[in-house]
Design a protein around this motif. Structure first.
Motif, PDB file in Angstrom:
ATOM      1  N   SER A  28      45.208 -54.411 -79.921  1.00 28.26           N
ATOM      2  CA  SER A  28      44.982 -54.540 -78.484  1.00 28.26           C
ATOM      3  C   SER A  28      44.062 -53.430 -77.986  1.00 28.26           C
ATOM      4  O   SER A  28      43.188 -53.654 -77.138  1.00 28.26           O
ATOM      5  N   TRP A  32      40.326 -53.551 -76.475  1.00 33.34           N
ATOM      6  CA  TRP A  32      40.142 -52.946 -75.149  1.00 33.34           C
ATOM      7  C   TRP A  32      38.980 -51.953 -75.122  1.00 33.34           C
ATOM      8  O   TRP A  32      38.231 -51.863 -74.147  1.00 33.34           O
ATOM      9  N   THR A  64      44.189 -53.321 -65.915  1.00 33.33           N
ATOM     10  CA  THR A  64      45.374 -52.899 -66.655  1.00 33.33           C
ATOM     11  C   THR A  64      46.446 -52.345 -65.729  1.00 33.33           C
ATOM     12  O   THR A  64      47.625 -52.336 -66.089  1.00 33.33           O
ATOM     13  N   TYR A  84      53.962 -60.233 -76.629  1.00 33.94           N
ATOM     14  CA  TYR A  84      52.902 -59.581 -77.411  1.00 33.94           C
ATOM     15  C   TYR A  84      51.981 -60.602 -78.069  1.00 33.94           C
ATOM     16  O   TYR A  84      50.751 -60.473 -78.057  1.00 33.94           O
ATOM     17  N   LEU A  87      49.730 -62.098 -75.408  1.00 33.60           N
ATOM     18  CA  LEU A  87      48.689 -61.180 -74.942  1.00 33.60           C
ATOM     19  C   LEU A  87      47.532 -61.097 -75.939  1.00 33.60           C
ATOM     20  O   LEU A  87      46.358 -61.123 -75.549  1.00 33.60           O
ATOM     21  N   LEU A  88      47.844 -60.997 -77.223  1.00 25.72           N
ATOM     22  CA  LEU A  88      46.787 -60.933 -78.234  1.00 25.72           C
ATOM     23  C   LEU A  88      45.968 -62.223 -78.256  1.00 25.72           C
ATOM     24  O   LEU A  88      44.739 -62.186 -78.416  1.00 25.72           O
ATOM     25  N   SER A  91      43.688 -62.218 -75.153  1.00 24.81           N
ATOM     26  CA  SER A  91      42.693 -61.151 -75.264  1.00 24.81           C
ATOM     27  C   SER A  91      41.557 -61.530 -76.211  1.00 24.81           C
ATOM     28  O   SER A  91      40.405 -61.133 -76.003  1.00 24.81           O
ATOM     29  N   ALA A 117      44.061 -56.564 -71.978  1.00 19.50           N
ATOM     30  CA  ALA A 117      44.471 -56.187 -73.340  1.00 19.50           C
ATOM     31  C   ALA A 117      45.191 -54.848 -73.349  1.00 19.50           C
ATOM     32  O   ALA A 117      46.060 -54.599 -74.192  1.00 19.50           O
ATOM     33  N   GLY A 120      49.136 -54.238 -73.558  1.00 17.13           N
ATOM     34  CA  GLY A 120      49.924 -54.427 -74.770  1.00 17.13           C
ATOM     35  C   GLY A 120      50.844 -53.266 -75.082  1.00 17.13           C
ATOM     36  O   GLY A 120      51.929 -53.449 -75.637  1.00 17.13           O
ATOM     37  N   ALA A 183      42.348 -60.238 -83.454  1.00 16.38           N
ATOM     38  CA  ALA A 183      43.441 -60.371 -82.483  1.00 16.38           C
ATOM     39  C   ALA A 183      44.007 -61.784 -82.494  1.00 16.38           C
ATOM     40  O   ALA A 183      45.227 -61.981 -82.396  1.00 16.38           O
ATOM     41  N   SER A 187      47.951 -62.648 -83.561  1.00 19.64           N
ATOM     42  CA  SER A 187      48.878 -63.175 -82.565  1.00 19.64           C
ATOM     43  C   SER A 187      49.883 -64.119 -83.212  1.00 19.64           C
ATOM     44  O   SER A 187      51.075 -64.120 -82.866  1.00 19.64           O
TER      45      SER A 187
END
Length: 489
Positions: A28, A32, A64, A84, A87-88, A91, A117, A120, A183, A187
């Protein structure tokens, strides 16, 4: 580590969860901060001005702020495994969008969205808290945060060379796109390889969702005050994009953004009262209470430690490139030292807190951090590169140890609210990033470093006089009324 029962070189039980989770955090952060070491190439591709570059840096940390608050609530409600992985997944596609941008406006929009991202980090704090006892909380959280945070250093180390390997004017695009591919794959790996708690353990959830639970009238008002910087940072970003500065947004649009932010703050205040209004009618039972001042002081401490790291990591490659006339690869390698020490010093900060006391450790670390930034304010072209690197290393030791020391305390405040407390502290880290990068847009780097050092002194005083050492037990009450005591010292 083995002597204290902490197993690091294993891939089973809690250690498996630790390794899988820090790597999720690593990815993450890789996504980012995949732009920072490639800003020089982007400057050539788009003909960016210094102000446009600085705006990209601010945009990268802006989203963020609310994202960490929202993600913290989602983690407490639905568990870290699903959040999690999701989010990945999201992202990765935002990363692809940034890689194919063909105008500054698209570049800026996707950079803003990629701030998602950065949320995370909050997820893993709750996951590690579920799997490790309090006596190992500092070092476990430190390894998670430190090794995961190495993603920003990994970007500085790997991506410039990868861009050169791809070659051509679009080499930086392929380098950034490759981080999105990683990513996306991971995930799925994380979703199918982890669980929220050890078998048989209870996952404590907030009694109500939508705002952090507080336990006294004084804490209610302090909570409202501590929410103001979160909205102020976003207002600063809108102002930065207004006609008075970069002119990317029209005056009416900026006014609308201000109105929306004010409306959201009012709405959140109402929601906080809906969830916590009972504290004005009758006292909360002692067994349910916690001190919100702990959260407030830790928020401010993380604003300086992680907030300054965000800002410095974003600007340091270009600072070395311009100050010492270095190549993009050399500047990226040198600058990677600042975030790279997270690999060792964040776990060390957590271990020191576990061993020698949370408050005492944080006081000493904040003092060292202030001295470090004072020294960095003297760096200029007259210095030798080794001397500059030595000062950067000294400062980074305390910055990264401070990150670990803050999150050695956060899991010990209130278990069922850990995600939200971590989310708020994490958001304040981004507030610090926005604030310090905004300062950078107006002043020279030496003044920028000096301002951070001054902020560290203020937080040092707050820690010294207002932070309490976690002692005894924190309690959680199950739905059936059963009380569970969780040791914090």
């Amino acid at each position: 580590m083995q002597a204290t029962g902490f197993k690091l070189f294993s891939f089973s039980g809690e250690t498996k969860i630790l390794h899988l989770t820090w790597f999720a955090f690593f990815l993450s952060f890789l996504v980012w901060f995949n732009h920072a070491p490639l800003l020089g190439a982007m400057r050539e591709t788009f003909g960016l001005s210094d102000q446009q570059i600085k705006t990209l840096l601010i945009l990268n940390v802006a989203l963020t702020i609310p994202a960490r608050i929202i993600i913290g609530m989602l983690v407490d409600a639905f568990g870290p495994r699903r959040i999690y992985s999701g989010l990945l997944f999201v992202s990765a596609f935002l990363c692809f969008g940034f890689a194919i941008a063909d105008s500054y406006e698209q570049l800026a929009l996707m950079r803003f969205l990629l701030g998602f991202a950065g949320a995370g980090f909050v997820i893993g704090i709750r996951m590690i808290t579920e799997w490790y006892p309090a006596k190992q909380a500092g070092i476990a959280q430190g390894i998670y945060g430190g090794w995961g945070n190495f993603g920003s250093a990994g970007a500085a180390l790997i991506l410039p060379s990868l861009a050169v390997a791809f070659g051509g004017d679009d080499g930086w695009r392929y380098a950034i796109g490759s981080t999105g591919v990683l990513a996306l794959i991971y995930s799925a790996v994380y979703f199918f390889s982890t669980s929220d708690t050890p078998k048989g353990s209870t996952y404590f959830k907030p009694k109500r969702n939508g705002a952090l639970e507080i336990t006294s009238p004084g804490d209610f008002f302090l909570y409202l005050v501590m929410n103001i910087p979160l909205y102020a940072a976003l207002a600063v970003l809108a102002w930065k994009l207004s006609p008075a500065n970069l002119g990317m947004l029209s005056e009416p649009v900026v006014d609308i953004i201000y109105a929306i932010l004010l409306s959201l703050y009012i709405f959140q205040t109402i929601r906080i009262y809906q969830i916590n209004g009972h504290v004005f009618k009758k006292p909360v039972p002692e067994i349910e209470r916690y001190k919100f001042k702990q959260v407030a002081v830790l928020d401010l401490a993380y604003m300086v430690t992680f907030g300054s790291e965000l800002a410095v990591v974003s600007m340091l490659p270009l600072f070395f490139q311009d100050t010492f006339d270095l190549s993009i690869v050399k500047a990226g390698l040198i600058a990677s030292v600042f975030a790279g020490l997270n690999l060792v010093m964040r776990p060390a900060g957590g271990w020191i807190s576990d061993k020698f006391g949370r408050k005492r450790s944080l006081v000493i670390i904040m003092a060292g951090l202030a001295v470090g930034y004072l020294l960095m304010s003297y760096i200029d072209a007259g210095w030798s590169v080794p001397a500059a690197v030595a000062v950067v290393i000294f400062c980074s030791i305390f910055v990264n140890a401070g990150n670990g020391a803050v999150f050695a305390v956060i899991p010990l405040v209130k278990r069922r609210l850990t995600g939200q407390i971590a989310g708020m502290a994490g958001a304040f880290g981004n507030v610090g990033g926005v604030a310090f990068l905004t300062v950078l847009s107006f002043v020279a780097p030496n003044v920028f470093f000096l301002v951070i050092g001054g902020a560290a002194v203020v937080v040092l005083v707050a820690v010294l006089f207002f932070l309490d050492e976690p002692e005894g037990h924190m309690t959680e009450v199950l739905p059936d009324g059963t009380v569970q005591m969780i040791k914090v010292s």
